[in-house]
Design a protein around this motif. Structure first.
Motif, PDB file in Angstrom:
ATOM      1  N   SER A   1      -5.427  -0.906 -15.815  1.00 26.09           N
ATOM      2  CA  SER A   1      -4.258  -0.963 -14.921  1.00 26.09           C
ATOM      3  C   SER A   1      -3.085  -0.132 -15.448  1.00 26.09           C
ATOM      4  O   SER A   1      -2.002  -0.176 -14.886  1.00 26.09           O
ATOM      5  CB  SER A   1      -3.816  -2.417 -14.746  1.00 26.09           C
ATOM      6  OG  SER A   1      -3.471  -2.945 -16.010  1.00 26.09           O
TER       7      SER A   1
ATOM      8  N   PHE B   1      -0.898   1.860 -13.060  1.00 28.44           N
ATOM      9  CA  PHE B   1      -0.446   1.213 -11.820  1.00 28.44           C
ATOM     10  C   PHE B   1       1.077   1.225 -11.667  1.00 28.44           C
ATOM     11  O   PHE B   1       1.590   1.365 -10.559  1.00 28.44           O
ATOM     12  CB  PHE B   1      -0.968  -0.231 -11.729  1.00 28.44           C
ATOM     13  CG  PHE B   1      -2.467  -0.340 -11.524  1.00 28.44           C
ATOM     14  CD1 PHE B   1      -3.279   0.788 -11.458  1.00 28.44           C
ATOM     15  CD2 PHE B   1      -3.069  -1.590 -11.387  1.00 28.44           C
ATOM     16  CE1 PHE B   1      -4.655   0.682 -11.277  1.00 28.44           C
ATOM     17  CE2 PHE B   1      -4.444  -1.703 -11.198  1.00 28.44           C
ATOM     18  CZ  PHE B   1      -5.235  -0.575 -11.148  1.00 28.44           C
ATOM     19  N   SER B   2       1.812   1.062 -12.782  1.00 29.42           N
ATOM     20  CA  SER B   2       3.275   1.014 -12.650  1.00 29.42           C
ATOM     21  C   SER B   2       3.813   2.358 -12.158  1.00 29.42           C
ATOM     22  O   SER B   2       4.756   2.407 -11.364  1.00 29.42           O
ATOM     23  CB  SER B   2       3.926   0.616 -13.978  1.00 29.42           C
ATOM     24  OG  SER B   2       3.516   1.502 -14.996  1.00 29.42           O
TER      25      SER B   2
ATOM     26  N   LYS C   1       2.087   4.524 -10.260  1.00 28.79           N
ATOM     27  CA  LYS C   1       1.664   4.657  -8.856  1.00 28.79           C
ATOM     28  C   LYS C   1       2.532   3.809  -7.933  1.00 28.79           C
ATOM     29  O   LYS C   1       2.780   4.180  -6.786  1.00 28.79           O
ATOM     30  CB  LYS C   1       0.196   4.248  -8.720  1.00 28.79           C
ATOM     31  CG  LYS C   1      -0.759   5.236  -9.366  1.00 28.79           C
ATOM     32  CD  LYS C   1      -2.166   4.678  -9.450  1.00 28.79           C
ATOM     33  CE  LYS C   1      -3.110   5.701 -10.065  1.00 28.79           C
ATOM     34  NZ  LYS C   1      -4.402   5.114 -10.450  1.00 28.79           N
ATOM     35  N   GLN C   2       2.996   2.683  -8.455  1.00 30.69           N
ATOM     36  CA  GLN C   2       3.855   1.777  -7.682  1.00 30.69           C
ATOM     37  C   GLN C   2       5.137   2.471  -7.222  1.00 30.69           C
ATOM     38  O   GLN C   2       5.697   2.145  -6.180  1.00 30.69           O
ATOM     39  CB  GLN C   2       4.210   0.579  -8.575  1.00 30.69           C
ATOM     40  CG  GLN C   2       4.841  -0.587  -7.860  1.00 30.69           C
ATOM     41  CD  GLN C   2       3.785  -1.434  -7.158  1.00 30.69           C
ATOM     42  OE1 GLN C   2       2.821  -1.852  -7.789  1.00 30.69           O
ATOM     43  NE2 GLN C   2       3.951  -1.652  -5.875  1.00 30.69           N
ATOM     44  N   LYS C   3       5.585   3.470  -7.982  1.00 35.60           N
ATOM     45  CA  LYS C   3       6.830   4.171  -7.632  1.00 35.60           C
ATOM     46  C   LYS C   3       6.675   5.044  -6.395  1.00 35.60           C
ATOM     47  O   LYS C   3       7.664   5.508  -5.828  1.00 35.60           O
ATOM     48  CB  LYS C   3       7.290   5.046  -8.807  1.00 35.60           C
ATOM     49  CG  LYS C   3       7.666   4.248 -10.037  1.00 35.60           C
ATOM     50  CD  LYS C   3       8.085   5.192 -11.168  1.00 35.60           C
ATOM     51  CE  LYS C   3       8.270   4.415 -12.465  1.00 35.60           C
ATOM     52  NZ  LYS C   3       8.362   5.318 -13.630  1.00 35.60           N
ATOM     53  N   SER C   4       5.423   5.331  -6.006  1.00 34.15           N
ATOM     54  CA  SER C   4       5.145   6.125  -4.801  1.00 34.15           C
ATOM     55  C   SER C   4       5.818   7.492  -4.792  1.00 34.15           C
ATOM     56  O   SER C   4       6.274   7.963  -3.761  1.00 34.15           O
ATOM     57  CB  SER C   4       5.540   5.351  -3.532  1.00 34.15           C
ATOM     58  OG  SER C   4       4.734   4.215  -3.404  1.00 34.15           O
TER      59      SER C   4
ATOM     60  N   PRO D   1      -1.848  -0.690  -6.804  1.00 34.31           N
ATOM     61  CA  PRO D   1      -0.906  -0.359  -5.733  1.00 34.31           C
ATOM     62  C   PRO D   1      -1.517   0.623  -4.734  1.00 34.31           C
ATOM     63  O   PRO D   1      -2.565   1.209  -5.003  1.00 34.31           O
ATOM     64  CB  PRO D   1       0.257   0.296  -6.474  1.00 34.31           C
ATOM     65  CG  PRO D   1      -0.294   0.758  -7.762  1.00 34.31           C
ATOM     66  CD  PRO D   1      -1.545  -0.007  -8.053  1.00 34.31           C
ATOM     67  N   GLN D   2      -0.830   0.809  -3.607  1.00 39.10           N
ATOM     68  CA  GLN D   2      -1.290   1.710  -2.533  1.00 39.10           C
ATOM     69  C   GLN D   2      -2.723   1.334  -2.128  1.00 39.10           C
ATOM     70  O   GLN D   2      -3.023   0.157  -2.003  1.00 39.10           O
ATOM     71  CB  GLN D   2      -1.122   3.167  -2.961  1.00 39.10           C
ATOM     72  CG  GLN D   2       0.335   3.494  -3.369  1.00 39.10           C
ATOM     73  CD  GLN D   2       0.641   4.971  -3.364  1.00 39.10           C
ATOM     74  OE1 GLN D   2       0.169   5.731  -2.541  1.00 39.10           O
ATOM     75  NE2 GLN D   2       1.480   5.399  -4.293  1.00 39.10           N
TER      76      GLN D   2
END
Ligand SMILES: [Zn+2]
Length: 397
Positions: free
Chosen positions: A120, A123-124, A126-129, A162-163
């Motif tokens: 993971s 993931f942090s 990717k969370q920011k988009s 995320p996503q």
């Protein structure tokens, strides 16, 4: 509102527009496409070819800290041993490399990524988009006895991703038949039920292992202390062995460096299979390239990936295309852009990306230093070609 013209707009949805104009709102949504700038005011005039943002169909963000760490041209089996030996690092080091890798992709005109995750740790970010991501939660496990525990761990990771995300097999030589079948039946893959990815035929050693249980992979299992006495060779290539275990899922076959006409025919007859090219990683690891004449002759849906910084010196789709251009002079830019933009978006179901069309928000790249600009189907990349993403708004996604 922005009005931008260039020598060519390769919309990838219409005929190329020579000196056409693309009109965008302040969020980067395409409002209109015009054949020329007549009667328009405040048109920004650029030199080169405008195309949609790139889709990086195959990346491993979480290996970014291995940049410049592993030796080149060792062959895949030694490369895998090296990755396993060197991949463990402090979280801060890995996270900082992931952030830098993403920044590099954005600077190189990439707008969306199919990214492989074994953990993971990405993931942090990717969370920011900052970019669009589909995460392939990738599993290994050649021993069938551990298949259920592996899929359970993967499903937990999938819930946290995320996503969009789906569980996916690593490679034919690292996933048991039982695990393949559990992956294709995994109910938790519902967020994107049709998306699978697999490293396919990246080395001739994979073929030897499946055809008659010989070659360098035997040494790899020995190194990892895995008793593979249970494994029986199928007498067929890897692809022809595992593809039936995946059902009809939409699958991204990554690398295909040693795929034959027979393999291609087999894949075409089963499910919706896309073929991902990562030429710079192929040269880095195996010092080989896929048979482009064969892949193109078969009119396969090709897409482009960078693979990870453990086996590449940059995360740039244009660098991948330049390598293809250098080795296969006959390929034109517009064909390669269809792979790098339109086909990638289509595989992932990103309908708003991949082509320059009214209502879409695909990102906009300017490619410069090209050859044969006078005819659209003769435009080629040169060693000096460069890409510049047109800055359309602050937070793109
Ligand atoms: Zn890979």
């Amino acid at each position: 509102m922005r009005k931008i013209t260039a020598d060519w707009i390769f919309t990838l949805a219409t005929e190329p527009l020579k000196n056409g104009v693309v009109i965008l709102d302040n969020q980067g949504t395409i409002l209109d496409l015009l054949p020329n700038a007549q009667g328009l005011e405040e048109v920004e005039k650029l030199n080169g070819v405008l195309c949609p943002g790139f889709i990086n169909a195959h990346c491993h963000l979480e290996l970014s800290h291995l940049r410049d760490r592993l030796p080149q041209k060792t062959g895949l089996v030694t490369f895998i041993k090296n990755v396993q030996q060197f991949r463990n690092a402090a979280d801060e080091e890995v996270l900082s490399a992931i952030e830098k890798a993403e920044t590099e992709m954005i600077a190189n005109g990439i707008v969306a990524v199919g990214d492989i995750s074994n953990s993971s740790i990405s993931f942090s970010q990717k969370q920011k988009s900052n970019l669009r991501y589909h995460t392939f939660v990738e599993v290994f496990g050649f021993n069938p006895e551990s298949a259920e525990a592996i899929i359970e761990r993967a499903n937990n990771l999938l819930r946290a991703a995320p996503q969009t995300a789906s569980v996916t097999p690593h490679a034919p030589y690292s996933v048991s038949e039982k695990l393949f079948k559990l992956i294709s039946n995994s109910e938790l893959s519902i967020r994107n039920p049709q998306l699978l990815s697999i490293h396919n035929q990246e080395t001739i050693e994979e073929t030897k292992f499946f055809e008659d249980k010989s070659g360098e992979f035997l040494d790899l299992y020995k190194t990892f202390g895995l008793d593979i006495s249970f494994f029986q060779s199928s007498g067929k290539t890897s692809l022809q062995t595992y593809l039936p275990w995946l059902g009809q899922a939409k699958t991204l076959l990554v690398h295909n460096t040693f795929s034959s006409q027979q393999d291609i025919d087999f894949a075409k007859a089963r499910g919706e299979n896309y073929f991902c090219l990562c030429p710079n990683a192929n040269l880095f690891i195996e010092d080989a390239l896929p048979d482009m004449q064969l892949l193109m002759k078969n009119q396969l849906p090709l897409v482009i990936g960078t693979d990870s910084l453990s086996s590449n010196t940059s995360l740039s789709i244009l660098d991948e295309l330049k390598t293809l251009q250098h080795h296969f002079l006959e390929i034109n830019l517009i064909s390669m852009l269809n792979w790098a933009c339109k086909n990638g978006a289509r595989f992932f179901g990103w309908d708003d990306l991949g082509t320059i069309e009214k209502g879409k928000r695909p990102g906009l790249n300017l490619i410069q230093n090209l050859e044969n600009l006078s005819r659209a189907d003769e435009v080629k990349l040169t060693a000096a070609s460069s890409v510049k993403p047109i800055k359309l708004c602050k937070n793109y996604f």
